[in-house]
Design a protein around this motif. Sequence first.
Motif, PDB file in Angstrom:
ATOM      1  N   THR A  64       7.732   5.664  -1.157  1.00  0.00           N
ATOM      2  CA  THR A  64       8.423   4.445  -0.736  1.00  0.00           C
ATOM      3  C   THR A  64       7.631   3.204  -1.124  1.00  0.00           C
ATOM      4  OG1 THR A  64       9.339   5.634   1.141  1.00  0.00           O
ATOM      5  CG2 THR A  64       9.403   3.249   1.256  1.00  0.00           C
ATOM      6  N   LEU A  65       6.316   3.305  -1.026  1.00  0.00           N
ATOM      7  CA  LEU A  65       5.455   2.148  -1.264  1.00  0.00           C
ATOM      8  C   LEU A  65       5.015   2.078  -2.721  1.00  0.00           C
ATOM      9  CD1 LEU A  65       3.208   2.644   1.880  1.00  0.00           C
ATOM     10  CD2 LEU A  65       5.177   1.137   1.655  1.00  0.00           C
ATOM     11  N   ASP A  66       4.714   0.877  -3.158  1.00  0.00           N
ATOM     12  CA  ASP A  66       4.176   0.684  -4.498  1.00  0.00           C
ATOM     13  C   ASP A  66       2.651   0.680  -4.383  1.00  0.00           C
ATOM     14  OD1 ASP A  66       3.980   0.180  -7.214  1.00  0.00           O
ATOM     15  OD2 ASP A  66       4.088  -1.998  -6.928  1.00  0.00           O
ATOM     16  N   ILE A  67       2.018   1.744  -4.848  1.00  0.00           N
ATOM     17  CA  ILE A  67       0.564   1.877  -4.732  1.00  0.00           C
ATOM     18  C   ILE A  67      -0.073   1.317  -5.994  1.00  0.00           C
ATOM     19  CG2 ILE A  67      -1.342   3.505  -4.467  1.00  0.00           C
ATOM     20  CD1 ILE A  67       0.778   5.341  -3.068  1.00  0.00           C
ATOM     21  N   PRO A  68      -0.910   0.288  -5.851  1.00  0.00           N
ATOM     22  CA  PRO A  68      -1.558  -0.295  -7.029  1.00  0.00           C
ATOM     23  C   PRO A  68      -2.446   0.729  -7.729  1.00  0.00           C
ATOM     24  CG  PRO A  68      -1.926  -1.641  -5.064  1.00  0.00           C
ATOM     25  CD  PRO A  68      -1.283  -0.382  -4.624  1.00  0.00           C
ATOM     26  N   GLU A  69      -2.562   0.597  -9.020  1.00  0.00           N
ATOM     27  CA  GLU A  69      -3.374   1.536  -9.807  1.00  0.00           C
ATOM     28  C   GLU A  69      -4.830   1.549  -9.333  1.00  0.00           C
ATOM     29  OE1 GLU A  69      -3.812   4.628 -12.080  1.00  0.00           O
ATOM     30  OE2 GLU A  69      -1.888   3.606 -11.875  1.00  0.00           O
ATOM     31  N   ALA A  70      -5.335   0.408  -8.892  1.00  0.00           N
ATOM     32  CA  ALA A  70      -6.720   0.329  -8.425  1.00  0.00           C
ATOM     33  C   ALA A  70      -6.935   1.162  -7.163  1.00  0.00           C
ATOM     34  CB  ALA A  70      -7.095  -1.127  -8.151  1.00  0.00           C
ATOM     35  N   ALA A  71      -5.894   1.404  -6.396  1.00  0.00           N
ATOM     36  CA  ALA A  71      -6.006   2.174  -5.157  1.00  0.00           C
ATOM     37  C   ALA A  71      -5.631   3.637  -5.350  1.00  0.00           C
ATOM     38  CB  ALA A  71      -5.123   1.557  -4.089  1.00  0.00           C
ATOM     39  N   ARG A  72      -5.201   4.015  -6.531  1.00  0.00           N
ATOM     40  CA  ARG A  72      -4.694   5.361  -6.785  1.00  0.00           C
ATOM     41  C   ARG A  72      -5.752   6.428  -6.487  1.00  0.00           C
ATOM     42  NH1 ARG A  72      -0.301   7.879  -6.362  1.00  0.00           N
ATOM     43  NH2 ARG A  72       0.701   6.052  -7.191  1.00  0.00           N
ATOM     44  N   GLU A  73      -6.997   6.216  -6.895  1.00  0.00           N
ATOM     45  CA  GLU A  73      -8.039   7.228  -6.671  1.00  0.00           C
ATOM     46  C   GLU A  73      -8.303   7.442  -5.179  1.00  0.00           C
ATOM     47  OE1 GLU A  73     -12.729   8.125  -7.662  1.00  0.00           O
ATOM     48  OE2 GLU A  73     -11.662   6.631  -8.862  1.00  0.00           O
ATOM     49  N   VAL A  74      -8.375   6.359  -4.426  1.00  0.00           N
ATOM     50  CA  VAL A  74      -8.588   6.464  -2.979  1.00  0.00           C
ATOM     51  C   VAL A  74      -7.394   7.167  -2.328  1.00  0.00           C
ATOM     52  CG1 VAL A  74      -8.830   5.147  -0.834  1.00  0.00           C
ATOM     53  CG2 VAL A  74     -10.086   4.457  -2.877  1.00  0.00           C
ATOM     54  N   PHE A  75      -6.206   6.835  -2.774  1.00  0.00           N
ATOM     55  CA  PHE A  75      -5.002   7.472  -2.259  1.00  0.00           C
ATOM     56  C   PHE A  75      -5.027   8.980  -2.540  1.00  0.00           C
ATOM     57  CE2 PHE A  75      -0.754   9.088  -3.053  1.00  0.00           C
ATOM     58  CZ  PHE A  75      -0.143   8.833  -1.847  1.00  0.00           C
ATOM     59  N   ASP A  76      -5.415   9.351  -3.756  1.00  0.00           N
ATOM     60  CA  ASP A  76      -5.465  10.773  -4.118  1.00  0.00           C
ATOM     61  C   ASP A  76      -6.475  11.541  -3.272  1.00  0.00           C
ATOM     62  OD1 ASP A  76      -3.487  10.397  -6.002  1.00  0.00           O
ATOM     63  OD2 ASP A  76      -4.882  10.261  -7.699  1.00  0.00           O
ATOM     64  N   VAL A  77      -7.632  10.933  -3.002  1.00  0.00           N
ATOM     65  CA  VAL A  77      -8.641  11.568  -2.147  1.00  0.00           C
ATOM     66  C   VAL A  77      -8.096  11.723  -0.731  1.00  0.00           C
ATOM     67  CG1 VAL A  77     -10.915  11.237  -1.068  1.00  0.00           C
ATOM     68  CG2 VAL A  77     -10.619  10.831  -3.523  1.00  0.00           C
ATOM     69  N   HIS A  78      -7.428  10.699  -0.236  1.00  0.00           N
ATOM     70  CA  HIS A  78      -6.827  10.736   1.105  1.00  0.00           C
ATOM     71  C   HIS A  78      -5.823  11.890   1.202  1.00  0.00           C
ATOM     72  CE1 HIS A  78      -5.086   9.116   4.826  1.00  0.00           C
ATOM     73  NE2 HIS A  78      -3.884   9.195   4.267  1.00  0.00           N
ATOM     74  N   GLU A  79      -4.981  12.019   0.200  1.00  0.00           N
ATOM     75  CA  GLU A  79      -3.978  13.086   0.186  1.00  0.00           C
ATOM     76  C   GLU A  79      -4.633  14.462   0.103  1.00  0.00           C
ATOM     77  OE1 GLU A  79      -0.479  14.655  -2.807  1.00  0.00           O
ATOM     78  OE2 GLU A  79      -1.077  12.551  -2.898  1.00  0.00           O
ATOM     79  N   ARG A  80      -5.608  14.609  -0.779  1.00  0.00           N
ATOM     80  CA  ARG A  80      -6.306  15.894  -0.932  1.00  0.00           C
ATOM     81  C   ARG A  80      -7.022  16.287   0.363  1.00  0.00           C
ATOM     82  NH1 ARG A  80      -8.244  15.095  -5.623  1.00  0.00           N
ATOM     83  NH2 ARG A  80     -10.004  13.840  -4.957  1.00  0.00           N
ATOM     84  N   ASN A  81      -7.642  15.319   1.023  1.00  0.00           N
ATOM     85  CA  ASN A  81      -8.325  15.615   2.286  1.00  0.00           C
ATOM     86  C   ASN A  81      -7.349  16.091   3.358  1.00  0.00           C
ATOM     87  OD1 ASN A  81     -10.785  15.000   1.184  1.00  0.00           O
ATOM     88  ND2 ASN A  81     -10.951  12.990   2.126  1.00  0.00           N
ATOM     89  N   GLY A  82      -6.150  15.540   3.365  1.00  0.00           N
ATOM     90  CA  GLY A  82      -5.131  16.011   4.303  1.00  0.00           C
ATOM     91  C   GLY A  82      -4.808  17.479   4.075  1.00  0.00           C
ATOM     92  N   TRP A  83      -4.682  17.870   2.820  1.00  0.00           N
ATOM     93  CA  TRP A  83      -4.397  19.279   2.505  1.00  0.00           C
ATOM     94  C   TRP A  83      -5.572  20.186   2.858  1.00  0.00           C
ATOM     95  CZ3 TRP A  83       0.114  21.310   1.999  1.00  0.00           C
ATOM     96  CH2 TRP A  83       1.182  20.543   1.556  1.00  0.00           C
TER      97      TRP A  83
END
Length: 122
Positions: A64-83
């Motif tokens: 739903t949200l537009d995630i800036p490219e600069a935040a993509r790595e942090v977002f990916d780590v956040h998602e992986r940690n959830g799993w």
Amino acid sequence: MALHLFHPALVHFSIAVLVAGAVIEAVGIFGERPAAARFGTTLVSIGTVTVIVTLATGYLAANTLDIPEAAREVFDVHERNGWIVLGLFVLGIFWKALYRGELPPVQAKAYAVLLLAAAAFV
């Protein structure tokens, strides 16, 4: 209804319930306090289910949200940690399920260490 907006609240709820449950269950196991261990098991079970819902709302938010490219790595780590969190706690639940909730004493201590490690990772 914007279900993705529930994600931040669910993350914090999941963290609180999982960490509290893991610590209480481990204290119950190490301290040979069956009531505390059972209560901790209940909290860990509830927390694990909420992680599933949290991941689902996280995916809704990500789409739903537009995630800036600069935040993509942090977002990916956040998602992986959830799993990883989900995997660690599901592993513990299946481990106990193999013994119908009554682990042998040596395994119970190892399980308690897994719970504390998973809580530390959270």
